[in-house]
Structure formats: C-alpha cells, structure tokens
Design an enzyme around this catalytic site. Structure first.
Site, PDB file in Angstrom:
ATOM      1  N   CYS A  70       0.811  -1.221   0.000  1.00  0.00           N
ATOM      2  CA  CYS A  70       0.000   0.000   0.000  1.00  0.00           C
ATOM      3  C   CYS A  70       0.848   1.276   0.000  1.00  0.00           C
ATOM      4  O   CYS A  70       1.880   1.341   0.649  1.00  0.00           O
ATOM      5  CB  CYS A  70      -0.875   0.032   1.246  1.00  0.00           C
TER       6      CYS A  70
ATOM      7  N   ARG B  40       5.523  -0.199  -5.881  1.00  0.00           N
ATOM      8  CA  ARG B  40       5.371  -0.978  -4.651  1.00  0.00           C
ATOM      9  C   ARG B  40       4.406  -2.142  -4.819  1.00  0.00           C
ATOM     10  O   ARG B  40       4.382  -3.052  -4.006  1.00  0.00           O
ATOM     11  CB  ARG B  40       4.849  -0.068  -3.524  1.00  0.00           C
TER      12      ARG B  40
ATOM     13  N   TRP C 158      -2.925  -2.824  -1.499  1.00  0.00           N
ATOM     14  CA  TRP C 158      -2.551  -4.214  -1.755  1.00  0.00           C
ATOM     15  C   TRP C 158      -3.376  -5.037  -0.764  1.00  0.00           C
ATOM     16  O   TRP C 158      -3.189  -4.916   0.448  1.00  0.00           O
ATOM     17  CB  TRP C 158      -1.057  -4.380  -1.506  1.00  0.00           C
TER      18      TRP C 158
ATOM     19  N   ASN D 256      -2.193   1.967   5.986  1.00  0.00           N
ATOM     20  CA  ASN D 256      -1.300   0.849   5.688  1.00  0.00           C
ATOM     21  C   ASN D 256      -1.167   0.021   6.958  1.00  0.00           C
ATOM     22  O   ASN D 256      -0.891   0.590   8.017  1.00  0.00           O
ATOM     23  CB  ASN D 256       0.103   1.341   5.308  1.00  0.00           C
ATOM     24  N   GLY D 257      -1.323  -1.289   6.825  1.00  0.00           N
ATOM     25  CA  GLY D 257      -1.161  -2.137   8.001  1.00  0.00           C
ATOM     26  C   GLY D 257      -2.352  -3.062   8.173  1.00  0.00           C
ATOM     27  O   GLY D 257      -3.261  -3.084   7.337  1.00  0.00           O
TER      28      GLY D 257
ATOM     29  N   GLU E 182      19.323 -17.133  -5.830  1.00  0.00           N
ATOM     30  CA  GLU E 182      18.938 -15.811  -6.322  1.00  0.00           C
ATOM     31  C   GLU E 182      18.487 -15.901  -7.784  1.00  0.00           C
ATOM     32  O   GLU E 182      17.486 -15.292  -8.180  1.00  0.00           O
ATOM     33  CB  GLU E 182      20.121 -14.841  -6.159  1.00  0.00           C
TER      34      GLU E 182
ATOM     35  N   LYS F 115      14.710 -14.927  -9.051  1.00  0.00           N
ATOM     36  CA  LYS F 115      14.433 -13.926 -10.098  1.00  0.00           C
ATOM     37  C   LYS F 115      13.545 -14.539 -11.174  1.00  0.00           C
ATOM     38  O   LYS F 115      12.587 -13.931 -11.625  1.00  0.00           O
ATOM     39  CB  LYS F 115      15.718 -13.425 -10.771  1.00  0.00           C
TER      40      LYS F 115
ATOM     41  N   GLU G 279       9.886 -15.173  -9.913  1.00  0.00           N
ATOM     42  CA  GLU G 279       9.160 -13.922  -9.625  1.00  0.00           C
ATOM     43  C   GLU G 279       8.584 -13.277 -10.876  1.00  0.00           C
ATOM     44  O   GLU G 279       7.453 -12.822 -10.875  1.00  0.00           O
ATOM     45  CB  GLU G 279      10.125 -12.889  -9.034  1.00  0.00           C
TER      46      GLU G 279
ATOM     47  N   HIS H 252      21.276 -36.526  -3.195  1.00  0.00           N
ATOM     48  CA  HIS H 252      20.404 -36.882  -2.072  1.00  0.00           C
ATOM     49  C   HIS H 252      18.928 -36.706  -2.417  1.00  0.00           C
ATOM     50  O   HIS H 252      18.091 -36.631  -1.528  1.00  0.00           O
ATOM     51  CB  HIS H 252      20.774 -36.052  -0.843  1.00  0.00           C
TER      52      HIS H 252
ATOM     53  N   LYS I 138       6.750  -4.290  -3.851  1.00  0.00           N
ATOM     54  CA  LYS I 138       8.154  -3.872  -3.708  1.00  0.00           C
ATOM     55  C   LYS I 138       8.558  -3.792  -2.245  1.00  0.00           C
ATOM     56  O   LYS I 138       9.699  -4.042  -1.888  1.00  0.00           O
ATOM     57  CB  LYS I 138       8.332  -2.509  -4.379  1.00  0.00           C
TER      58      LYS I 138
HETATM   59  C1  F6R Z   1      13.062 -10.224  -4.833  1.00  0.00           C
HETATM   60  C2  F6R Z   1      12.519  -9.250  -3.967  1.00  0.00           C
HETATM   61  C3  F6R Z   1      12.051  -9.669  -2.600  1.00  0.00           C
HETATM   62  C4  F6R Z   1      12.705  -8.746  -1.572  1.00  0.00           C
HETATM   63  C5  F6R Z   1      12.179  -9.027  -0.163  1.00  0.00           C
HETATM   64  C6  F6R Z   1      12.874  -8.164   0.870  1.00  0.00           C
HETATM   65  O1  F6R Z   1      13.438  -9.725  -6.057  1.00  0.00           O
HETATM   66  O2  F6R Z   1      12.476  -8.115  -4.322  1.00  0.00           O
HETATM   67  O3  F6R Z   1      12.367 -11.002  -2.325  1.00  0.00           O
HETATM   68  O4  F6R Z   1      14.073  -8.944  -1.638  1.00  0.00           O
HETATM   69  O5  F6R Z   1      10.809  -8.791  -0.114  1.00  0.00           O
HETATM   70  O6  F6R Z   1      12.688  -6.808   0.616  1.00  0.00           O
HETATM   71  P1  F6R Z   1      13.609  -5.706   1.258  1.00  0.00           P
HETATM   72  O7  F6R Z   1      14.979  -5.856   0.693  1.00  0.00           O
HETATM   73  O8  F6R Z   1      12.980  -4.408   0.873  1.00  0.00           O
HETATM   74  O9  F6R Z   1      13.617  -5.929   2.739  1.00  0.00           O
END
Ligand code: F6R
Length: 613
Positions: free
Chosen positions: A2, A27, A74, A100-101, A486, A490, A493, A509, A608
């Site tokens: 949000c 976000r 959101w 927000n919350g 990682e 990516k 996602e 295993h 985000k």
């Molecule tokens: C992956 C991604 C998420 C964030 C995670 C933590 O591409 O963006 O996995 O890494 O939500 O977010 P931050 O770094 O803002 O604490």
C-alpha cells in the site's frame, strides 16, 4: 504494498496526489482511490486495478479541492475491489482515512461497533478505524484527539492519514510500529504526506519522518509532531539528496532492465566514500563501530527476506573468510519468532532494500531486546531499518523501481565484503598484505560488471530457447550456492516459471531423480575452489540427458564441451564472483519474462515493499 499520498496547500490536490500515487506504483497494488474536500464535502473516487482506471474515473467525474489523500491498496482483508479500496469514510461522512497495516483485533472491534448499530460498507479492517475515529469525533473532541483515542484501541502496526470536512485545514498522520513509513514533506505554503519519499520528492526535498507511536498535525504552513501520549516532539527536517531523474526508464523497455544495466555505476557508487585505495583502508563511518565493540563480537547473525536473505548467505562466506567471525544466516520471519540465541556479544546485521520490510524490522526489534548490536545495510535513506539500527551502511544505488531486486542485490554483496575487511581490521586480525590484497580486488568490480552487461545479446539468445520451459533446476556451490537461489528467485518472480535451487552437493540426495530431457539444469561453475566438484555434478546431469546451461569463466574449455549453452563471465577474484555470476542470471530471467510478454516491473501478487507479515 500500500502507498499513501496526502496534500494540503493552495493548489488542486487531485493531480498532485495522482502523480504521487503513480510514483508509488512500483510498490505493487491492486486498487487505488482518492478523497478531497470540495466545497465542505468529502468527495471520493475509487477503483480496482491499475491507477489508470482511477484516472479515467477522475476524468469522468472531476475532483478539485485544496486538501486530499490518496492510496494504492494491496489487499489483505477483503478482495481487491472498488468497494474495499481506500480512502474509507465514516458512517456520517465526516472523516476519511487511508491506512497501511493490519488491524489485528479488527473482528473484535467490528463486532463491538456492530453491536452499537454500525453497518460496514467494505470487507476491510480499515473501516473499523475510521468508524472509531468518527464516533469519538462526533462526541465533541478535536480530530487530533479523536485519532489519538482511536489508535489506542487498535492492535498491530499502522500508518494512517486522516482528513475531515469539519476541520478542513489539517491532515492528521500517525504511525504505530513498522507498517511502512510516514514521511512529511515541507513545502512553501503547502505540505505533503506520504508513505515513501519518491511520492513527493518532485515537490520538496525537506522531509520529516514519523517514528512509531508518533502523530503529526499538518496544516498548510506548519507541522506539529507529538507522541500518541500527547508529548511534544521536536520536528527534525532532513534534506533528501536523491535525484528523481534516476527513476525514469530512459532507453530501456523496463525499469528492471535499466536497473540491471545500472550496476556498473551502482557498484561504483557503493564503493564511493568507503574505500581509500591510496592507503588501503575501508571507512564505514555510519556503522558507529569501534575497536572495542568489534572485538567484543562473538557471533554475527545476518537476517533478511527474499533477495536480501540470499545476499546474506554470500556475506556469511565473505565475513567468515576475511574476518574469521562465525556467521549464521536466518530468514527474518523465522528469526523473529524463534527465540534466537542472541546476547550482547552478538552482532545482528539486517539487509533490506526498502528498509521497511515488516519481518526484517521485527527481527531488529527482537535483536535489540536481547541486547545485540544491530547493524543494517539499506538502500532507502530515512527508512526505519536505518533509523532503528545502531549503525548502518547505505547501499547508495538510488531508487529501485522494478519489483524484482537487482542492483539492490549486488550492492550489499560489496557492502558485506567491505564490512568484513573493516571488522577484521578493527579486530586486528588482518595482515597489511591481506588487507591490501582484498582492497585491491575491489577495483575490478565496475569493469567486470560492465563486461558482463555487454554480453546481454548472448543471454537473450539463450532466453529465446528457454522461454517455454516449465521448470529449471539451479545449482551452485560454496560462495555461489546462494546465487543459484537468487537466480531461481528472479526467474520465478517475473516469468512465473517454476525454478528450484539446490546446493549442488545435495543433488545425489534427491533432486537428481528429477533430471531428464525435460528438466533443464543451470549450473554456476566459475573457476574457484569448488570448480572441480561442480564439474563432477555437471557430468552427472549430462549423463542423464538434462539440458545444461552453465555460467562459466571465459576460456573454460571443459565448460564449452559440456554445456548446451554457456553464459560467460570474465575471470574475477573468487570472493567477488557472486557479483558477476548474478548478472547473467538477472538478464536471463528478465529476457525470458519480457519474451513471454509479462509485466516485468510489477509481477502478479508481488509488492516492492512488504510492510505486512
Ligand atoms: C526479490 C525481492 C524480494 C525482496 C524481499 C525483501 O526480487 O524483491 O524477495 O528482496 O521482499 O525486501 P527488502 O529488501 O525491501 O527488505
């Protein structure tokens, strides 16, 4: 997650709020709305889906007023719909709120309000807050007092912004806990309120941040901050130096692609002011660390979420190798509830792009409670993860807009490497020669990153071949094991392809049973101390008919022979290879998603900044 924007001044609030919400689109959200006070009446427009829907609605039924609030939602309680979108108004139409919350005790409050005759118009938890505020307000107290009284009733972490047509000369903003920030922008005869800096950066760089349990009364010319107990708080104004131009897409198709390409620069920026190449020294001023504190550290715990957690896993090897301090790495959502073994001799390091991730902030609180030194590595200046830490390293990579984190993954790798040298130095465990050698290696980073980026076309060709696969298994070992995680994160996602990562030694295993011609395997095999072991794993995959994509070092003849496709990286110091092996994997995920025509910058269901649990 949000986003909130509010305006009070002499201008029409609507375009300012809509523009601010646009800046917060990155976000992630699923509905949006705006409320302004027009001719003494609260007017609201809300719609589901992207901001453009709200903009069309506002065009059809225009709004103008000199005070207003807006929100991108959101969904947590209640489906994404116009009905559940914020702003939400009180029963008598006198108070309107964006929030927000999560109201943890909302069922209890809802039942109580219903028993007193309230009828709810949405499925949200937020409506209980505005109903409470309005009920207190109509009893005759001020709006500020009504908000204060009501916030005492709700549990959980919140950022809220409220206006009323009965007191149309002020915005009330409040923050409890870590459900995202509340920032106030100081203008000339106008003021702004937002959940995040980028929303209002275009109008002012002078900002104040609310701490937990603080509220602000914001009028056109004045900001007053108090605690929720009514105690006066001095208003501190920070000057934000970010360049808003950095958040424009330029020649790139997506922000993610732009941010991947920014890495040669962002990796230089994160070194800036920290490395003295002439005297072979690292200086991390904001860490507030000295010899005594550094020597007292018995154990480090790195805790974070998602991509930031993967960076933490790389940091473990860096710190244990360079500083010889034992390091544990923990997912923040686990750490916060695990009653971890932490005391005054523990240093807890959190990593966060946004600095507002609820689980990460809760982990910091838990660590502080147990007496640990808490450090943070954060991108968003002014965020809670910086303010709540005993010391911090800022990533210095500028705003990251694409939801999938890229430049905010590689920067903390370098920050952790510098931190390891710095701690080792303070503890007196590095020889002059070792320090020179580690620091010397930092020089090559921007150049090698630049070379990796120039190879985008070759990566795109591989993406074209892989675009329709249903699964990919990512394998890595040692310091590149987290890069397998990682790379897989990516891909899933943004392309929605199932990708799984494994430490390569674990193959035998279990996961080896998955290997057949339909299971492509991506293995990271730079020339480091795990190279031979990785090769034997790769041979086992080859023997079972799996398609092999390798990330390998230039000139590796064996990789060329074995791999169906090879993503080449230049030779590099082994402790820094993760910075470079990551880049082709970011580009691969990006191109697969782009070829599939997906919304790369705002993938479905993702936000985000994850400010709820
Ligand atoms: C992956 C991604 C998420 C964030 C995670 C933590 O591409 O963006 O996995 O890494 O939500 O977010 P931050 O770094 O803002 O604490």
């Amino acid at each position: 997650m949000c986003g909130i924007v509010g305006y009070i001044g002499e201008k029409n609030a609507t375009p300012i709020i809509l523009e601010g919400l646009r800046k917060l689109e990155y976000r992630g959200y699923d509905s949006a709305g705006i409320a302004v006070i027009e001719d003494g009446k609260i007017e609201i427009r809300r719609d589901v889906g992207k901001l453009i829907n709200l903009e069309v609605l506002v065009k059809e039924r225009p709004l103008s007023g000199k005070i207003g609030i807006g929100h991108t939602r959101w969904a947590t309680h209640g489906a994404p719909s116009a009905r559940n979108a914020h702003p939400l108004i009180g029963e008598k139409g006198k108070v309107v709120i964006v929030h927000n919350g999560i109201v943890e005790n909302y069922l209890e409050l809802k039942e109580e309000l219903e028993s007193e005759g309230a009828h709810f118009n949405s499925d949200t938890d937020t409506e209980t807050i505005v109903y409470l505020i309005e009920r207190n307000f109509v009893k005759g107290v001020t709006l500020e007092e009504a908000v204060r009284l009501s916030l005492q009733r709700i549990r959980g972490a919140h950022g809220i912004v409220v206006i009323s047509n009965q007191e149309p000369d002020k915005i009330i903003a409040a923050r409890i806990g870590n459900a995202g920030g509340v920032v106030i922008g100081h203008g000339d005869g106008e003021m702004f309120v937002a959940s995040d800096i980028p929303a209002i950066l275009e109008y002012t760089r002078k900002m104040s941040f609310l701490e937990s349990h603080q509220m602000a009364v914001v009028t056109r010319n004045h900001v007053e901050i108090k605690t929720l107990n009514g105690e006066h708080v001095d208003v501190k104004i920070d000057n934000i130096a970010w360049d808003p131009v950095a958040a424009v897409k330029g020649k790139y198709r997506h922000f993610m692609q732009k941010e991947i390409h920014e890495q040669a620069r962002s990796l230089t920026d994160t070194l800036t002011g920290r490395v003295d190449f002439d005297n072979n020294r690292i200086e991390l001023i904001n860490l507030n660390m000295d010899e005594k504190k550094a020597k007292a550290i018995q154990k480090i715990i790195i805790t974070a979420c998602g991509t930031a957690y993967n960076a933490g896993m790389v940091g473990k090897t860096m710190i244990e190798t360079i500083a010889k301090i034992p390091v544990e790495v923990d997912v923040a959502s686990e750490f916060r509830y695990r009653d971890p073994l932490v005391d005054e001799s523990t240093c807890v390091i959190v990593i966060s792009q946004s600095g507002e991730t609820a689980d990460t902030l809760a982990a910091m609180e838990e660590a502080h409670k147990k007496g640990a030194i808490v450090l943070s590595i954060v991108n968003a200046i002014g965020s809670q993860a910086i303010r709540a830490a005993d010391g911090y390293i800022s990533m210095q990579v500028g705003p990251e807009i694409g939801v999938a984190s890229t430049k905010a993954f590689t920067a903390p790798l370098v920050d952790l490497y510098m931190l390891a040298i710095y701690l080792a130095d303070l503890r007196g465990t590095l020889t002059e020669e070792e320090r020179s050698h580690y620091i010397y290696d930092l020089r090559v980073i921007p150049d090698i990153a630049g070379k990796c980026l120039k190879r985008e076309d070759a990566v795109e060709e591989v993406a074209k071949i892989l675009k329709d696969v249903h699964n990919i298994l990512y394998l890595g070992r040692g310091i590149n094991m987290p890069i397998a995680y990682e790379g897989a994160l990516k891909l899933k996602e943004i392309s929605y392809i199932h990708a799984e990562a494994y430490p390569a030694g674990e193959m035998k295993h279990g996961p080896i049973a998955l290997i057949d011609k339909d299971m492509p395997v991506l293995a990271i095999i730079p020339k480091d101390q795990w190279y031979d072991k990785m090769l034997s794993q790769v041979e086992q995959v080859k023997a079972r008919g799996g398609t092999l994509i390798l990330v390998a070092t230039d000139g590796d003849a064996r990789a060329k022979e074995l791999g169906d496709y090879v993503l080449w990286i230049p030779e590099s110091p082994w402790l820094l290879t993760p910075v470079f092996t990551t880049i082709p994997l970011q580009m691969l995920a990006y191109h697969i998603a782009a070829i599939r025509g997906l919304d790369v910058d705002q993938p479905r269901n993702l936000a985000k900044s994850v400010t709820v649990e």
